[in-house]
Design an enzyme around this catalytic site. Structure first.
Site, PDB file in Angstrom:
ATOM      1  N   THR A   1      -0.336   4.893   1.182  1.00 10.18           N
ATOM      2  CA  THR A   1      -0.633   5.796   2.289  1.00 10.18           C
ATOM      3  C   THR A   1      -0.498   5.069   3.622  1.00 10.18           C
ATOM      4  O   THR A   1      -1.167   4.079   3.874  1.00 10.18           O
ATOM      5  CB  THR A   1      -2.048   6.362   2.147  1.00 10.18           C
ATOM      6  OG1 THR A   1      -2.167   7.004   0.877  1.00 10.18           O
ATOM      7  CG2 THR A   1      -2.337   7.358   3.251  1.00 10.18           C
TER       8      THR A   1
ATOM      9  N   ASP B   1       0.858  -1.182   0.000  1.00  4.95           N
ATOM     10  CA  ASP B   1       0.000   0.000   0.000  1.00  4.95           C
ATOM     11  C   ASP B   1       0.894   1.232   0.000  1.00  4.95           C
ATOM     12  O   ASP B   1       2.107   1.129   0.237  1.00  4.95           O
ATOM     13  CB  ASP B   1      -0.888  -0.030   1.253  1.00  4.95           C
ATOM     14  CG  ASP B   1      -1.786   1.183   1.356  1.00  4.95           C
ATOM     15  OD1 ASP B   1      -2.306   1.620   0.318  1.00  4.95           O
ATOM     16  OD2 ASP B   1      -1.956   1.690   2.475  1.00  4.95           O
TER      17      ASP B   1
ATOM     18  N   ASN C   1      -8.456  -1.233   4.562  1.00  5.59           N
ATOM     19  CA  ASN C   1      -8.596  -1.507   3.132  1.00  5.59           C
ATOM     20  C   ASN C   1      -7.504  -2.424   2.602  1.00  5.59           C
ATOM     21  O   ASN C   1      -7.545  -2.834   1.443  1.00  5.59           O
ATOM     22  CB  ASN C   1      -8.613  -0.199   2.342  1.00  5.59           C
ATOM     23  CG  ASN C   1      -7.344   0.602   2.542  1.00  5.59           C
ATOM     24  OD1 ASN C   1      -6.668   0.462   3.558  1.00  5.59           O
ATOM     25  ND2 ASN C   1      -7.000   1.438   1.579  1.00  5.59           N
TER      26      ASN C   1
ATOM     27  N   ASP D   1      -4.759   6.458  -4.932  1.00  2.79           N
ATOM     28  CA  ASP D   1      -4.491   7.842  -5.324  1.00  2.79           C
ATOM     29  C   ASP D   1      -4.559   8.032  -6.836  1.00  2.79           C
ATOM     30  O   ASP D   1      -4.562   7.074  -7.617  1.00  2.79           O
ATOM     31  CB  ASP D   1      -3.115   8.277  -4.824  1.00  2.79           C
ATOM     32  CG  ASP D   1      -3.117   8.568  -3.343  1.00  2.79           C
ATOM     33  OD1 ASP D   1      -4.214   8.666  -2.765  1.00  2.79           O
ATOM     34  OD2 ASP D   1      -2.037   8.685  -2.756  1.00  2.79           O
TER      35      ASP D   1
ATOM     36  N   PHE E   1     -19.004   8.954   4.222  1.00  2.00           N
ATOM     37  CA  PHE E   1     -18.130   8.569   3.120  1.00  2.00           C
ATOM     38  C   PHE E   1     -18.274   7.073   2.831  1.00  2.00           C
ATOM     39  O   PHE E   1     -18.431   6.267   3.738  1.00  2.00           O
ATOM     40  CB  PHE E   1     -16.681   8.877   3.481  1.00  2.00           C
ATOM     41  CG  PHE E   1     -15.690   8.415   2.444  1.00  2.00           C
ATOM     42  CD1 PHE E   1     -15.341   9.229   1.387  1.00  2.00           C
ATOM     43  CD2 PHE E   1     -15.098   7.158   2.543  1.00  2.00           C
ATOM     44  CE1 PHE E   1     -14.429   8.805   0.433  1.00  2.00           C
ATOM     45  CE2 PHE E   1     -14.183   6.723   1.599  1.00  2.00           C
ATOM     46  CZ  PHE E   1     -13.852   7.550   0.545  1.00  2.00           C
TER      47      PHE E   1
ATOM     48  N   GLU F   1      -8.959  14.478   7.657  1.00  4.37           N
ATOM     49  CA  GLU F   1      -9.936  15.315   8.350  1.00  4.37           C
ATOM     50  C   GLU F   1      -9.262  16.178   9.399  1.00  4.37           C
ATOM     51  O   GLU F   1      -9.585  17.365   9.551  1.00  4.37           O
ATOM     52  CB  GLU F   1     -11.003  14.432   8.994  1.00  4.37           C
ATOM     53  CG  GLU F   1     -11.928  13.761   8.001  1.00  4.37           C
ATOM     54  CD  GLU F   1     -13.116  13.116   8.690  1.00  4.37           C
ATOM     55  OE1 GLU F   1     -13.018  12.849   9.904  1.00  4.37           O
ATOM     56  OE2 GLU F   1     -14.146  12.899   8.024  1.00  4.37           O
TER      57      GLU F   1
END
Length: 1318
Positions: free
Chosen positions: A415, A413, A971, A848, A700, A658
Site C-alpha cells: 500500500t 511494502d 510501519n 492485507d 485504532f 478514512e
C-alpha cells in the site's frame, strides 16, 4: 552570583542527574519563584530550551578534530611514517617534505568539518533566538522572550502559524471546545492537520486563561523519543488526578494551524524534547565494496612489508659483501659505524618511508569525491524527477551508492509503494445486500483511459444547500456539465495536493441507484425519528473516524488558497459528459439510448418503482446524441443562502481510507460538518443537522485492528458505539444480527457479508466492516470509571487502555462492509518484470488479506499465470513443519531429475502472518529460507511491522545476500532500517519512511532506473577506479624498488622528492576521479532494455580477487619495463641520477594515463581535457621546477634536467618504445578477450554503436526470443499433503475453509480473477 564550593556544585550535579533519570517527574509552576536565583527554582535540575548541535568549540577545534580524524587507522599510519622520517637514521626524505601529503589531507578534512560545524552553529543561533511568548507574574501578561529563555515549568502562548518552541502540555486554546489544530510536517512529514485537546477541569478562568490560577502538580514520564505516546497526569490540590496523553501534548517543531492561540505548560525543553531525541543525524553504513577494499589494503600493507624486508636483507648482504669501508659511509661523531645488521634494521624503516605510497593515502579522499559526484548525477537525473509532487531523488547515505548495483533481494511494502494509496470507494454491502456502484465504476474506467486519466479536469458547480430531496427529470444543457481537456500541469497537481487525499479521483463518488432508493425510502419512512440500519451505516461512515474538518478559507500559510468552490458536488454531470466523450462506453448504455430524448418520469425508464419515494425523482439528460440519462442527488435551491456549509469544507484525514469513506457518505447526503473533542455534527440528506455528543474515541491500534467511537444519539438519547475495522477483527465480536425483527434472508447477514468481503478481496479491494452497539446507561457508567482510571495510569497505561476498549467492543451488530480500491502506481508491472529479469528476487510484505494480496500480485506481475503458486496457511507448528518438508522434498526431487537440466522452476510462495511466525522460529528458519531461495517471488500477507523487519534480517543473515527494502509509511521504518539499503517513497502516508531511509524516491517505477542504470554505473565506476588506483600506486612505487638493486638498497630515490609528491598529488590525481564519476560502460537505453546486464555487477562483479591480483601483476610488469628499458638504454653512459630518473617519471606518467585511456569506455570532452591537462601540468610544473630549483636538493639538483632531456631525441624514442611495450600485453588481452569470448557488457557496447532504430529493434527481437521459450518452463507436481490424500483445491474463496487443525497448501495454476487496473 555568590561563590559556591566545588563540593556543593558536585552535590547539585549528582542530584540533577538523579532527578533526570527518575521514571516519573514532578513539575511545578515557575511563577511563584519568578525572579529568585536558580538554586531556589523547583525545576532547576532539568535542562533549558537552548540547543547546541555543534561538535566543536573555537578553543578546542584543532585537538578535537585531530582526535576524530585519528579514528581512521590510515591517518595514524601516515602520521607515524611522517614522524618516523624525522629520525635521522631512518629518514628517506627531507622531514618537512614528508609531512606535506598527510598535512594536506588532514587540513582539507578539517576545513570541511569546520565549515559544516559553522553552519550548525548559525542554525542553532537562529533557532535559539526565535521570539516567543512566556507568561510573567510581575507584568501580569505574556511577554516576548527568546526560545533559549524557555524553562520547564513555564507557561507559553503559541499563536496561529507559529512553531511550538518546546513540548507543551495543552491547557487552554482560543477554541471554545478546547481544540488546537497542529501540523506535524517538521516531525514526520505528514501535512494533514491533527487535533490536540486542552485538558479539561484544570482552568477555572475561562475564557481568559490565567496561568497564576494553576496550582496543580504535573507528573509526567521520563523523556523518550516516541512521538506517538505520552504518559502524564495532573494532580490537583485536592489530590484528584486527571490523566493526559499524546492528544494533549504539543511537540516542539509542530506548527499551530487554524487556531488563534494556545497556552501550554512546558514539560520538556531543549535536548529532552521528543523531536530532539529523534534527531539522530545520518546513519553510517559501510558498503560491501568498502569492506573488500579494506581487505585489499591489508594485502598492500603485507606486500609493502615484504618489499621492505627484501630491501633490508639486500642492504645487509650488500654491506657484508663490501671488502672495506667505502668513503660514502660516514661514521658518527665518535667515529662509530653501525654494524650491517643494525643498518639493515634501520633500512627496513627507511624503505617503509620510501615506499609508503604503496598504501594509497589519497584513495579514501578520492572515493569520497567520486561518491559526491555520483550522488550529484543521481539527484539531478530528470528521469527520477516527479513533476506532480515536484520532488526529486534524495540521497541520505553518502557512502553506499555502489551497493545499488549489488542488490539480490528486494522487500517491498504494497500500500502506497506498489499502489497509489489513493483510496477510491468502489462497492459496499449493507445488511447482506451488495451495491456494486456500476455507474461509479464506469466513471473510473473512463478516467483510466490514457487520454482521460491525464487530461480530464472537472469543472463543477457548487451544490445548493440541502433542504430537501428532489429526484426529478430535466434536460441538462451541455454548458451545465462541462469538461475540458488540457495537459496536466504542475499547478493542477499542486492544487489537488493542498489537502491530503483530496484528488478528484478520491472525492467524487457516483451513488448507486438501488442504494439511493433505499436511503430515500428509509429517510422518508423514518422521518429521522426511527433508526434505520441504512442510515446507521452511513452515519458510521461519517463519524467513525478521526477526520478533522476545517474551512477552505481557514488561515494556513502553507496552503496556496485553492478553493473547491469551483467544483460541483454533482459528479453525475461530469460522468455524463465523460460517458458521452467516450465512444467505447456507449454499448453500456444501449438500453438507455433507445428511449426518446424527451422529459419523462423516472418510473417510465427505470426498474425503480416510484411509490418507493415520497419525493419526485430528478433525472438529468445530456444534450448529446447518446441520450444518456444520469441520476443526480442534490436539493434545489429554496433560499439564497451562501454555500458555505459543505462546499467550503476541507477534510484533513490521517489515512486515505478514512477520507474515502467520508467522501462516500457525503455523496449520499451524509455530510460531516464539524468535529470537536465533545461532538460530531452530520448533515442528513433531508437537510437536518444531527449533533452527536462524543463520549469517547477508542483509537485504532495494530493489535485490535479496529477503531470505535462512543456517542450519545441526539434523537434517541441512547449510548451508541460505532466500530469499524478489518473483517477478521470484527466478525468474531458479532452478537445477534442487526434488526432481529427482520425475517427470511436477513438472518444470514453475517454470512452474506462475509461472502461479499471475500469477493471484494478477490477483486483486490481493501475491506472494512462496520458495526453498531447500543450500550446501556448502567454499562456505560461502569465502563467509564474503568476508562478514566486507565487514562490516568502511568504504568502499563497502553495495556489498560486497550483492555477497556476490548471490554466495550463485544456483542456488536453488523451493519455492512465497504470495498475500497487502491490503484497500482504507473509502471509497477514493468518495473517488477525488469527487476526479476535482472536476477533480483522480489518479496512483497503486506498487511492485507491473502485474497487481496494475490490479486495485486497478479496485477503487478509479481505472480504470473504460468507460475506454480504455493499457498501456506496453517494453524499449528506441526502442520507448518510438514508443509515445509514436503515442499522442499519436491523441489529437491525436481532439481535432481536429469530431465529438468535445461528448465527453470517458476515457483511463487504466498504465506500469511500466522504461518510466517511459525516458519521464522529457530527450528524451522533454515527450512523456510531454503524454500524461499527456490521461489522466484514471495508474498507475505497479514504481517506486522516487526515481522517485516524480521524477514529482512533472516534472509540477509542466512543467505548472505545484499537486500533492499522499500516502503512509504511509518510501519515500514523497521524493515527499511534492517536492510542493507533502505528506500523511502514520499507518498501520502507522511515522511517517516523517507526520514529513516538511505535514498528517497517519489514513485516505485523510479527504482528501475535507480538500480539498473545508476546502481550499475556507480558500482562499475567505483570498482574500476579502485583497481586502477591500486595499479597506479604499485606501478609507480616499484620504480623506486627496482632502483634499490642498483644503489645498494640504500633507500635513495632517482626522482626528486618534490616531483615524487607532485606526481600523486597533482599529476595523476584528477584522471581516476574523473574516471570514477563520468565513465559510462553501457548506455541508459541498453541497460534498461536488457536488464540482465545488472547481473554482471552482482556478487564479486568487477572488483574481485582475480581482477585485483591481475592488476597487481600487470603493475609489476609495467614497472619492470618502465625501469629496465631506460636502464639498458642509458647503461654505461655518464648521466647523473636525476637525468636517469626524469625519463622514468615521464614514461610512468604516459603509461599510467594511457592505461586509464584503455579502460575508459565512453570518451567525452571532459575526459580529453583532464587527460591532456594532466600531461600539460606535468611538463609545465617540471620545466618550471627544473628551471628555478638551483640548490633545492644538494648535492644533487634537478636544475635544467628536463630541458636538456627534451632536446635529446633519445628521450622521445625511449618514452615511445617503453610505453608501447608496457601497455602491449593489456591491450592485446582486451582485444583477444573481446573478440574470442566477449562478455555481456562488451556485447552491450556493440549495441551502443548501432543507430537507435536498429538497436531498439534488436533489443525487441532479443527479448521476444528470450521470453518465447529459450528456457523451458516446467511445473512442479503438487507436493504430497501430510493430512490429505489428494491435492488441495484451487485457491479458496473464503478463509472459513480453514478449520482448527487443518491447513491449506494450495497450488494456483492459473489466474482466476481479473487483475486491478494498471
Amino acid at each position: 552570583m555568590t561563590w559556591r564550593s566545588p563540593l556543593a556544585l558536585m552535590r547539585d550535579a549528582l542530584r540533577a542527574q538523579r532527578a533526570r533519570e527518575k521514571d516519573l517527574r514532578n513539575l511545578a509552576s515557575n511563577l511563584p519563584y519568578e525572579g529568585l536565583e536558580k538554586r531556589k527554582q523547583p525545576n532547576r535540575y532539568f535542562p533549558g530550551n537552548a540547543i547546541k548541535t555543534t561538535k566543536y568549540t573555537l578553543l578546542f577545534f584543532i585537538p578535537m578534530n585531530l582526535f576524530e580524524q585519528f579514528h581512521r587507522l590510515a591517518n595514524i599510519y601516515f602520521v607515524g611514517l611522517a614522524i618516523l622520517n624525522f629520525i635521522p637514521v631512518v629518514n628517506a626524505f627531507q622531514p618537512e617534505v614528508a609531512l606535506i601529503p598527510i598535512c594536506v589531507i588532514l587540513s582539507l578534512t578539517a576545513l570541511k568539518d569546520a565549515w559544516e560545524d559553522f553552519r550548525r552553529y548559525q542554525s542553532d543561533r537562529k533557532l535559539n533566538n526565535t521570539p516567543c511568548f512566556i507568561y510573567s507574574r510581575k507584568q501580569k501578561q505574556f511577554v516576548e522572550r527568546r526560545w533559549k529563555d524557555v524553562r520547564v515549568g513555564d507557561f507559553m502562548k503559541v499563536v496561529c502559524n507559529e512553531i511550538v518552541p518546546a513540548d507543551l502540555l495543552l491547557l487552554h486554546t482560543s477554541d471554545p471546545n478546547g481544540v488546537c489544530h497542529i501540523e506535524t510536517s517538521n516531525l514526520d512529514g505528514e501535512t494533514n492537520l491533527k487535533q490536540r485537546t486542552a485538558m479539561s477541569g484544570l482552568c477555572i478562568s475561562d475564557p481568559e486563561f490565567e496561568p497564576e490560577s494553576f496550582n496543580s502538580l504535573v507528573v509526567c514520564e521520563r523523556p523518550n523519543n516516541n512521538l506517538n505516546h505520552f504518559k502524564c497526569y495532573v494532580e490537583k490540590p485536592d489530590k484528584e488526578k486527571v490523566g493526559a496523553g499524546i492528544e494533549s501534548l504539543l511537540l516542539r517543531g509542530c506548527t499551530v494551524r487554524n487556531t488563534d492561540h494556545a497556552v501550554g505548560f512546558v514539560v520538556y525543553a531543549g535536548h529532552e524534547t521528543k523531536s530532539m531525541l529523534n534527531n539522530n543525524g545520518p546513519r553510517y553504513k559501510r558498503s560491501k565494496l568498502e569492506r573488500k577494499l579494506n581487505t585489499d589494503v591489508i594485502f598492500c600493507v603485507i606486500l609493502l612489508f615484504a618489499m621492505c624486508l627484501v630491501g633490508a636483507v639486500g642492504h645487509f648482504l650488500w654491506l657484508q659483501a663490501l671488502p672495506g669501508v667505502p668513503p660514502y659511509l660516514v661514521p658518527d661523531s665518535t667515529g662509530h659505524l653501525d654494524s650491517p645488521s643494525l643498518s639493515a634494521f634501520y633500512m627496513f624503516f627507511t624503505m617503509i618511508i620510501l615506499l609508503q605510497v604503496l598504501v594509497p593515502i589519497s584513495l579514501y579522499v578520492s572515493i569520497e569525491l567520486v561518491k559526491i559526484g555520483q550522488i550529484f548525477f543521481i539527484t539531478n537525473d530528470i528521469d527520477l524527477y516527479d513533476e506532480d509532487t515536484d520532488s526529486r531523488m534524495q540521497c541520505k547515505a553518502l557512502n553506499i551508492t555502489e551497493d545499488l548495483g549489488q542488490i539480490e533481494y528486494i522487500f517491498s511494502d504494497k500500500t502506497g509503494t506498489l499502489t497509489e494509496n489513493k483510496m477510491v470507494f468502489r462497492r459496499c454491502s449493507i445488511m447482506g445486500t451488495e451495491y456494486p456502484h456500476k455507474e461509479n465504476a464506469i466513471r473510473l474506467a473512463v478516467l483510466e483511459e490514457p487520454d482521460s486519466e491525464e487530461d480530464v479536469i472537472f469543472n463543477q458547480r457548487p451544490r445548493p444547500p440541502n433542504t430537501g430531496w428532489s429526484l426529478d427529470t430535466e434536460d441538462t444543457n451541455p454548458e451545465d456539465t462541462q469538461h475540458r481537456s488540457r495537459p496536466k500541469s504542475k499547478v493542477a497537481g499542486k492544487a489537488q495536493s493542498d489537502v491530503a487525499f483530496s484528488s478528484l479521483l478520491e472525492t467524487e463518488v457516483i451513488p448507486d441507484r438501488k442504494l439511493l432508493q433505499q436511503i430515500s425510502r428509509a429517510e422518508s419512512s423514518s422521518g429521522s425519528r426511527k433508526i434505520d440500519p441504512y442510515l446507521d451505516f452511513f452515519l458510521a461512515l461519517a463519524i467513525c473516524n478521526t477526520v478533522v474538518v476545517s474551512m477552505a478559507t481557514a488561515q494556513r500559510r502553507r496552503v496556496s488558497g485553492f478553493s473547491r468552490s469551483h467544483q460541483t458536488s454533482n459528479p453525475l454531470d461530469a460522468f455524463s459528459n465523460l460517458a458521452k466523450k467516450s465512444g467505447s462506453l456507449r454499448h453500456v448504455f444501449t438500453s438507455w439510448q433507445n428511449k426518446p430524448k424527451r422529459n419523462r418520469t423516472f418510473s417510465e425508464d427505470s426498474a425503480i418503482e416510484e411509490d418507493h419515494f415520497h419525493s419526485p425523482v430528478k433525472m438529468e439528460e445530456s444534450g448529446g446524441s447518446s441520450g444518456l440519462q444520469t441520476c443526480s442527488l442534490y436539493t434545489p435551491t429554496q433560499c439564497n443562502q451562501p454555500a458555505t456549509t459543505s462546499d467550503n469544507l476541507r477534510y484533513e484525514a490521517e489515512s486515505p481510507d478514512e477520507a474515502a469513506l467520508v467522501y462516500a457518505a457525503k455523496a449520499y447526503g451524509f455530510t460531516l460538518l464539524a468535529r470537536t473533542p465533545d461532538s460530531v455534527t452530520v448533515r442528513l440528506p433531508s437537510g437536518d443537522d444531527l449533533v452527536f455528543e462524543v463520549l469517547d474515541t477508542l483509537t485504532f491500534d495494530s493489535t485490535r485492528k479496529r477503531m470505535s467511537i462512543l456517542v450519545r444519539h441526539p434523537i434517541t438519547k441512547e449510548y451508541v458505539l460505532y466500530t469499524k475495522g478489518a473483517d477478521y477483527g470484527i466478525m468474531e465480536l458479532l452478537g445477534t444480527p442487526y434488526a432481529e425483527h427482520l425475517r427470511g434472508s436477513h438472518k444470514k447477514i453475517a454470512a452474506d457479508t462475509q461472502h461479499h468481503l471475500d469477493c471484494y478481496a478477490k477483486d483486490g479491494l481493501r475491506t472494512l466492516c462496520f458495526t453498531k452497539k447500543v450500550v446501556s446507561v448502567k454499562a456505560y457508567e461502569s465502563w467509564s470509571v474503568n476508562r478514566q482510571r486507565a487514562l490516568a495510569a502511568i504504568d502499563s497505561r497502553e495495556e489498560l487502555v486497550m483492555d477497556t476498549a476490548v471490554q466495550l467492543e463485544t456483542n456488536l451488530s453488523l451493519l455492512g462492509a465497504t470495498g475500497i480500491e487502491d490503484r497500482l502506481q504507473e509502471g509497477v508491472p514493468d518495473t517488477i518484470m525488469a527487476l526479476r529479469e535482472a536476477g533480483i528476487q522480489v518479496w512483497v510484505l503486506t498487511g492485507d488479506k491473502p485474497e487481496t494480496a494475490v490479486n495485486i500480485g497478479y496485477a503487478c506481475r509479481l505472480l504470473e499465470e504460468e507460475d506454480l503458486v504455493i499457498n501456506m496457511s496453517c494453524n499449528n507448528k506441526l502442520t507448518c513443519t510438514s508443509i515445509l518438508d514436503c515442499t522442499l522434498e519436491e523441489v529437491r526431487r525436481y532439481s535432481l531429475d536429469p530431465r529438468n537440466v535445461d528448465t527453470t522452476q517458476d515457483i511463487s510462495l504466498v504465506i500469511d502472518g500466522r504461518t510466517l511466525t511459525m516458519a521464522l522460529s529457530s527450528d524451522l528458519q533454515d527450512r523456510f529460507v531454503e524454500l524461499a531461495k527456490h521461489c522466484r517471488s514471495v508474498l507475505c500477507c497479514r504481517v506486522t511491522p516487526l515481522q517485516k523487519s524480521r524477514v529482512v534480517k533472516v534472509v540477509r543473515e542466512k543467505l548472505k545476500v545484499m537486500t533492499l527494502a522499500v516502503g512509504d509509511g511509518a510501519n515500514d521504518v523497521n524493515m527499511i532500517q534492517a536492510a542493507d539499503i533502505g528506500i523511502g517513497i514520499s507518498g501520502q502516508e507522511g515522511m517517516q519512511a523517507v526520514m529513516a531511509s538511505d535514498f528517497a524516491i517519489s514513485r516505485f517505477k523510479y527504482l528501475k532506473k535507480l538500480l539498473l542504470v545508476h546502481g550499475h554505473w556507480c558500482y562499475t565506476r567505483l570498482a574500476n577506479m579502485i583497481i586502477y588506483f591500486f595499479y597506479k600506486n604499485v606501478a609507480y612505487v616499484n620504480l623506486l624498488f627496482w632502483y634499490q638493486f642498483f644503489c645498494g638498497f640504500s633507500g635513495t630515490a632517482m626522482i626528486d622528492y618534490w616531483l615524487l609528491i607532485f606526481f600523486n598529488l597533482f599529476f595523476t590525481s584528477a584522471p581516476p576521479i574523473m574516471f570514477g564519476i563520468m565513465d559510462k560502460d553501457v548506455s541508459v537505453e541498453v541497460l534498461l532494455g536488457v536488464p540482465e546486464l545488472y547481473r554482471t555487477g552482482r556478487g564479486s562483479g568487477e572488483y574481485n580477487s582475480t581482477t585485483f591480483w591481475v592488476s597487481m601483476l600487470d603493475a609489476f610488469y609495467q614497472s619492470l619495463v618502465c625501469f629496465f628499458i631506460p636502464y639498458l638504454a642509458y647503461r654505461d653512459s655518464d648521466i647523473d641520477v636525476f637525468t636517469f630518473g626524469t625519463p622514468l617519471n615521464t614514461i610512468s606518467l604516459f603509461t599510467i594515463l594511457l592505461h586509464l585511456s584503455i579502460e575508459i569506455k565512453a570518451w567525452t570532452v571532459v575526459h580529453w581535457v583532464i587527460i591532456l591537462g594532466s600531461v600539460a601540468l606535468y611538463f609545465i610544473v617540471t620545466l618550471a621546477y627544473s628551471g628555478i630549483c638551483v640548490t633545492c636538493n644538494p648535492p644533487s639538483n634537478p636544475y635544467w634536467i628536463l630541458q636538456s632531456q627534451m632536446a635529446d631525441p633519445m628521450f622521445y624514442l625511449i618514452c615511445i618504445i617503453t610505453t608501447v611495450v608496457a601497455l602491449l600485453p593489456r591491450y592485446m588481452f582486451h582485444v583477444l578477450r573481446n573478440s574470442i569470448a566477449p562478455s555481456p557488457l562488451v556485447q552491450a557496447r556493440h549495441l551502443d554503436r548501432l543507430d537507435p532504430c536498429t538497436r531498439s529493434q534488436w533489443i525487441k527481437e532479443w527479448r521476444s526470443f528470450r521470453g518465447g521459450g529459450q528456457v523451458k518452463r516446467s511445473r512442479l507436481s503438487t507436493p504430497p499433503s501430510p493430512s490429505l490424500e489428494t491435492p488441495m483445491e484451487i485457491y479458496p474463496h473464503s478463509p472459513s475453509h480453514i478449520t482448527q487443525d487443518e491447513f491449506t497448501l494450495n497450488v494456483i495454476t492459473e489466474k482466476c480473477q481479473q487483475p486491478l487496473h494498471t
